[in-house]
Scaffold this motif. Structure first.
Motif, PDB file in Angstrom:
ATOM      1  N   GLU B  20     -20.519   7.338   3.788  1.00  0.00           N
ATOM      2  CA  GLU B  20     -20.820   7.214   3.299  1.00  0.00           C
ATOM      3  C   GLU B  20     -22.456   7.261   3.000  1.00  0.00           C
ATOM      4  O   GLU B  20     -23.025   7.566   1.564  1.00  0.00           O
ATOM      5  CB  GLU B  20     -21.305   5.220   3.437  1.00  0.00           C
ATOM      6  CG  GLU B  20     -21.144   4.420   1.931  1.00  0.00           C
ATOM      7  CD  GLU B  20     -21.106   2.767   2.478  1.00  0.00           C
ATOM      8  OE1 GLU B  20     -20.399   1.910   2.205  1.00  0.00           O
ATOM      9  OE2 GLU B  20     -22.681   2.209   2.093  1.00  0.00           O
ATOM     10  N   PRO B  21     -23.244   7.681   4.036  1.00  0.00           N
ATOM     11  CA  PRO B  21     -24.341   8.479   4.012  1.00  0.00           C
ATOM     12  C   PRO B  21     -24.123   9.878   3.083  1.00  0.00           C
ATOM     13  O   PRO B  21     -25.696  10.327   2.304  1.00  0.00           O
ATOM     14  CB  PRO B  21     -25.048   8.550   5.729  1.00  0.00           C
ATOM     15  CG  PRO B  21     -23.635   7.676   5.960  1.00  0.00           C
ATOM     16  CD  PRO B  21     -22.767   7.449   5.803  1.00  0.00           C
ATOM     17  N   PHE B  22     -22.898  10.263   3.586  1.00  0.00           N
ATOM     18  CA  PHE B  22     -22.768  11.743   2.947  1.00  0.00           C
ATOM     19  C   PHE B  22     -23.220  11.001   1.051  1.00  0.00           C
ATOM     20  O   PHE B  22     -23.236  12.417   0.307  1.00  0.00           O
ATOM     21  CB  PHE B  22     -22.458  12.355   2.654  1.00  0.00           C
ATOM     22  CG  PHE B  22     -22.365  12.052   4.550  1.00  0.00           C
ATOM     23  CD1 PHE B  22     -23.055  13.912   4.636  1.00  0.00           C
ATOM     24  CD2 PHE B  22     -21.126  12.115   5.178  1.00  0.00           C
ATOM     25  CE1 PHE B  22     -23.214  14.087   6.256  1.00  0.00           C
ATOM     26  CE2 PHE B  22     -21.450  12.143   6.987  1.00  0.00           C
ATOM     27  CZ  PHE B  22     -22.096  13.555   7.097  1.00  0.00           C
ATOM     28  N   ALA B  23     -22.278   9.880   0.734  1.00  0.00           N
ATOM     29  CA  ALA B  23     -21.897   9.883  -0.605  1.00  0.00           C
ATOM     30  C   ALA B  23     -23.061   9.251  -1.266  1.00  0.00           C
ATOM     31  O   ALA B  23     -23.989   9.410  -2.769  1.00  0.00           O
ATOM     32  CB  ALA B  23     -20.905   8.087  -0.915  1.00  0.00           C
ATOM     33  N   ARG B  24     -24.311   8.724  -0.253  1.00  0.00           N
ATOM     34  CA  ARG B  24     -25.531   8.271  -0.952  1.00  0.00           C
ATOM     35  C   ARG B  24     -26.769   9.356  -1.009  1.00  0.00           C
ATOM     36  O   ARG B  24     -27.913   9.829  -1.367  1.00  0.00           O
ATOM     37  CB  ARG B  24     -26.672   7.722   0.436  1.00  0.00           C
ATOM     38  CG  ARG B  24     -25.564   6.348   0.155  1.00  0.00           C
ATOM     39  CD  ARG B  24     -26.473   5.102   0.590  1.00  0.00           C
ATOM     40  NE  ARG B  24     -25.092   4.296   0.838  1.00  0.00           N
ATOM     41  CZ  ARG B  24     -25.277   2.708   0.107  1.00  0.00           C
ATOM     42  NH1 ARG B  24     -25.919   3.175  -1.340  1.00  0.00           N
ATOM     43  NH2 ARG B  24     -24.511   2.130   0.330  1.00  0.00           N
ATOM     44  N   GLY B  25     -26.529  10.759  -0.772  1.00  0.00           N
ATOM     45  CA  GLY B  25     -26.885  11.991  -0.957  1.00  0.00           C
ATOM     46  C   GLY B  25     -26.908  13.109   0.540  1.00  0.00           C
ATOM     47  O   GLY B  25     -27.916  14.269  -0.232  1.00  0.00           O
ATOM     48  N   ARG B  26     -26.916  12.439   0.980  1.00  0.00           N
ATOM     49  CA  ARG B  26     -27.148  13.362   2.757  1.00  0.00           C
ATOM     50  C   ARG B  26     -26.202  14.624   2.233  1.00  0.00           C
ATOM     51  O   ARG B  26     -24.758  14.623   1.916  1.00  0.00           O
ATOM     52  CB  ARG B  26     -26.993  12.943   4.234  1.00  0.00           C
ATOM     53  CG  ARG B  26     -26.918  13.305   4.910  1.00  0.00           C
ATOM     54  CD  ARG B  26     -26.712  13.297   6.342  1.00  0.00           C
ATOM     55  NE  ARG B  26     -27.084  11.932   6.942  1.00  0.00           N
ATOM     56  CZ  ARG B  26     -26.689  10.860   7.671  1.00  0.00           C
ATOM     57  NH1 ARG B  26     -25.711  12.013   8.214  1.00  0.00           N
ATOM     58  NH2 ARG B  26     -27.202   9.822   7.809  1.00  0.00           N
ATOM     59  N   PRO B  27     -27.048  16.263   2.442  1.00  0.00           N
ATOM     60  CA  PRO B  27     -25.846  17.621   2.381  1.00  0.00           C
ATOM     61  C   PRO B  27     -25.242  17.385   3.133  1.00  0.00           C
ATOM     62  O   PRO B  27     -24.784  16.865   4.152  1.00  0.00           O
ATOM     63  CB  PRO B  27     -27.164  18.282   2.610  1.00  0.00           C
ATOM     64  CG  PRO B  27     -28.779  17.060   2.745  1.00  0.00           C
ATOM     65  CD  PRO B  27     -28.464  16.102   2.694  1.00  0.00           C
ATOM     66  N   ARG B  57     -20.609  15.526  -3.593  1.00  0.00           N
ATOM     67  CA  ARG B  57     -21.669  15.241  -2.408  1.00  0.00           C
ATOM     68  C   ARG B  57     -20.394  15.856  -0.819  1.00  0.00           C
ATOM     69  O   ARG B  57     -20.625  15.864  -0.431  1.00  0.00           O
ATOM     70  CB  ARG B  57     -20.730  13.350  -2.438  1.00  0.00           C
ATOM     71  CG  ARG B  57     -21.205  12.831  -3.794  1.00  0.00           C
ATOM     72  CD  ARG B  57     -23.140  13.155  -3.215  1.00  0.00           C
ATOM     73  NE  ARG B  57     -23.278  12.103  -4.004  1.00  0.00           N
ATOM     74  CZ  ARG B  57     -24.825  12.199  -4.178  1.00  0.00           C
ATOM     75  NH1 ARG B  57     -25.880  13.265  -4.072  1.00  0.00           N
ATOM     76  NH2 ARG B  57     -25.848  11.632  -4.943  1.00  0.00           N
ATOM     77  N   LEU B  58     -19.236  16.258  -1.266  1.00  0.00           N
ATOM     78  CA  LEU B  58     -18.532  17.175   0.184  1.00  0.00           C
ATOM     79  C   LEU B  58     -18.530  18.536   0.311  1.00  0.00           C
ATOM     80  O   LEU B  58     -17.884  19.253   1.360  1.00  0.00           O
ATOM     81  CB  LEU B  58     -16.789  16.130   0.454  1.00  0.00           C
ATOM     82  CG  LEU B  58     -16.767  15.211   0.125  1.00  0.00           C
ATOM     83  CD1 LEU B  58     -15.115  14.514   0.250  1.00  0.00           C
ATOM     84  CD2 LEU B  58     -17.178  14.592   1.775  1.00  0.00           C
ATOM     85  N   GLY B  59     -20.066  18.707  -0.944  1.00  0.00           N
ATOM     86  CA  GLY B  59     -19.848  20.598  -1.278  1.00  0.00           C
ATOM     87  C   GLY B  59     -18.719  21.290  -1.806  1.00  0.00           C
ATOM     88  O   GLY B  59     -18.942  22.432  -2.118  1.00  0.00           O
TER      89      GLY B  59
END
Lengths: 154, 297
Positions: B20-27, B57-59
């Motif tokens: 979830e943090p990555f879904a919110r924009g953490r690289p 979001r997963l690169g």
């Protein structure tokens, strides 16, 4: 008064006799096992013959060809009590009952018009089979066929 | 979805929470070398955008054929051929198609994983997963009372959802007009799985007794007469004034788009959860992609 008994269809020398077919289903049996007139074998059909066990039954005799059990098991979809006799030199060399396969591919049409198998895609219909009562579940769309399976034959 | 075990679902939901943090924009570069093909034969906003957001979001990155009219499909190419071609271009395929069973057939022809993003009136498993994830995040998944409201007869997404809920021992209220009730064989299956089902045709009957209210759209085309549709649709409209006696922690969900099932006045209440639910589609689909493409966390 004695009743003269006659054989409706003469015995065959070599080939396959499918007996105890549900009355009226002989033509569907021929369709299912893919017997075509063009293959040259003599095929005899007797429909609505009196039967002690079944009341009425159909019989199909195919001369000169011994069909394998895998091909014949599909018959159980429409005639679960059918019996197979393989004949050589007028003798029954093997006799067995048809058995419902676990999977039916390309014989029955899915009755869901929106199923992918009812489209122009190069895909054969495929069903998993449960027995007693016979229920077919489409591998693709999950729809179930449990009644009038003969109506859905391709 | 019916064949999923609770362990399989829990694994995806737990992974979604980590992502979830990555879904919110953490690289994040977990799937940075992966390419996802988005094949949408039917219009879609949320599902398509959230899959696209999930891979990015997963690169990773995505390709698509744009409008169906501009693709080989308009020249009569079969889905089977399109899948054979695209599976050589991409590492996974997301497919939405009007025919039921299309995704299963596609997987027969594909050399890479195919994710079903809705097949006609058939299945939409990632919607079910994101709905479960929403309940897990905003309420709790076990021993709750939930009402499924609207078209419970034709909406197979709601059937898949009900099957999945049955793994969590919930009490289900089915709320629908008589002509749109859940089919008997599904109700029997659910009862057989050991959960309690109660049926009613009025939302008011259940509002004070539930933790989750799951609203669905009632479609016009299910009714022979326009007047009949209007009468039914009108009686399944939720307004904020109806919520005064609801449980404090009640959450209201809707797969969206809504037409007029939920009045805009509900949006401002603490119960409204449908926009969060839309967002949760991103981490849930990220979890599915990571699982299928074996991304390392």
């Amino acid at each position: 008064m004695s009743v003269k008994k006659e054989l409706l269809v003469r015995p065959i020398e070599h080939g396959t006799v499918i007996d105890h077919i549900n009355a009226g289903q002989a033509l569907n049996v021929i369709r299912i096992i893919g017997i075509a007139g063009s293959m040259g074998s003599v095929v005899s059909i007797a429909m609505n013959v009196a039967s002690k066990e079944m009341g009425l039954k159909d019989i199909v005799k195919i001369e000169g060809r011994e069909l394998d059990s895998k091909q014949l098991d599909k018959i159980s979809l429409i005639s679960p009590d059918a019996t197979i006799n393989i004949i050589r030199n007028y003798d029954v060399i093997s006799k067995y009952n048809v058995e419902l396969p676990e999977e039916i591919i390309g014989i029955v049409r899915c009755n869901n018009p929106d199923c992918i198998t009812n489209s122009d895609e190069p895909v054969a219909s495929s069903f998993t089979v449960t027995k007693k009562p016979v229920i077919l579940r489409c591998k693709y769309c999950d729809h179930i066929i449990s009644e009038e399976i003969a109506e859905q034959l391709i | 979805m019916k064949d999923f075990t609770r362990e399989m679902i829990d694994e995806v939901l737990e992974l979604a929470e980590k992502l979830e943090p990555f879904a919110r924009g953490r690289p994040c570069r977990m799937l940075e070398d992966k390419l996802l093909a988005l094949l949408f034969y039917e219009p879609s906003t949320r599902t398509r955008l959230s899959f696209d957001a999930a891979i990015k979001r997963l690169g990773g990155s995505s390709i698509d054929f744009g409008m169906v009219e501009a693709s080989s499909v308009s020249k009569g190419e079969t889905l089977a051929d399109t899948i054979r071609v695209v599976s050589e271009y991409a590492d996974a395929i997301v497919l939405r198609h009007p025919k039921e069973g299309a995704a299963r057939m596609a997987s027969d022809y594909s050399s890479v994983p195919v994710i079903n993003a809705g097949d006609g009136g058939g299945h939409h498993p990632t919607q079910t997963l994101l709905d479960l994830y929403t309940i897990k995040r905003e309420s709790k998944l076990e021993e709750i009372d939930i009402a499924l409201v609207g078209d419970l007869r034709y909406g197979r997404t709601v059937h898949s959802f009900a099957y999945a809920l049955s793994l969590y021992g919930v009490n289900i209220y089915l709320v629908s007009p008589p002509q749109l009730q859940m089919p008997q064989h599904i109700k029997s299956d659910l009862v057989h799985r050991g959960i309690t089902i109660r049926e009613t045709n009025s939302i008011e009957d259940v509002l004070e007794k539930i933790d989750v209210l799951y609203m669905t759209r009632i479609q016009k085309e299910r009714f022979a007469e326009q007047s009949e549709y209007l009468a039914v649709a009108g009686s399944y409209r939720l307004g904020s004034e109806m919520l005064s006696n609801a449980r404090e922690n009640l959450i209201i969900m809707h797969p969206l788009p809504r037409v007029n099932e939920i009045d805009a006045s509900v949006d401002a209440t603490s119960h409204a959860c449908y926009f969060k639910q839309s967002f949760y589609g991103v981490p849930t689909r990220m979890a599915v992609l990571v699982k299928l493409l074996e991304g390392k966390i």
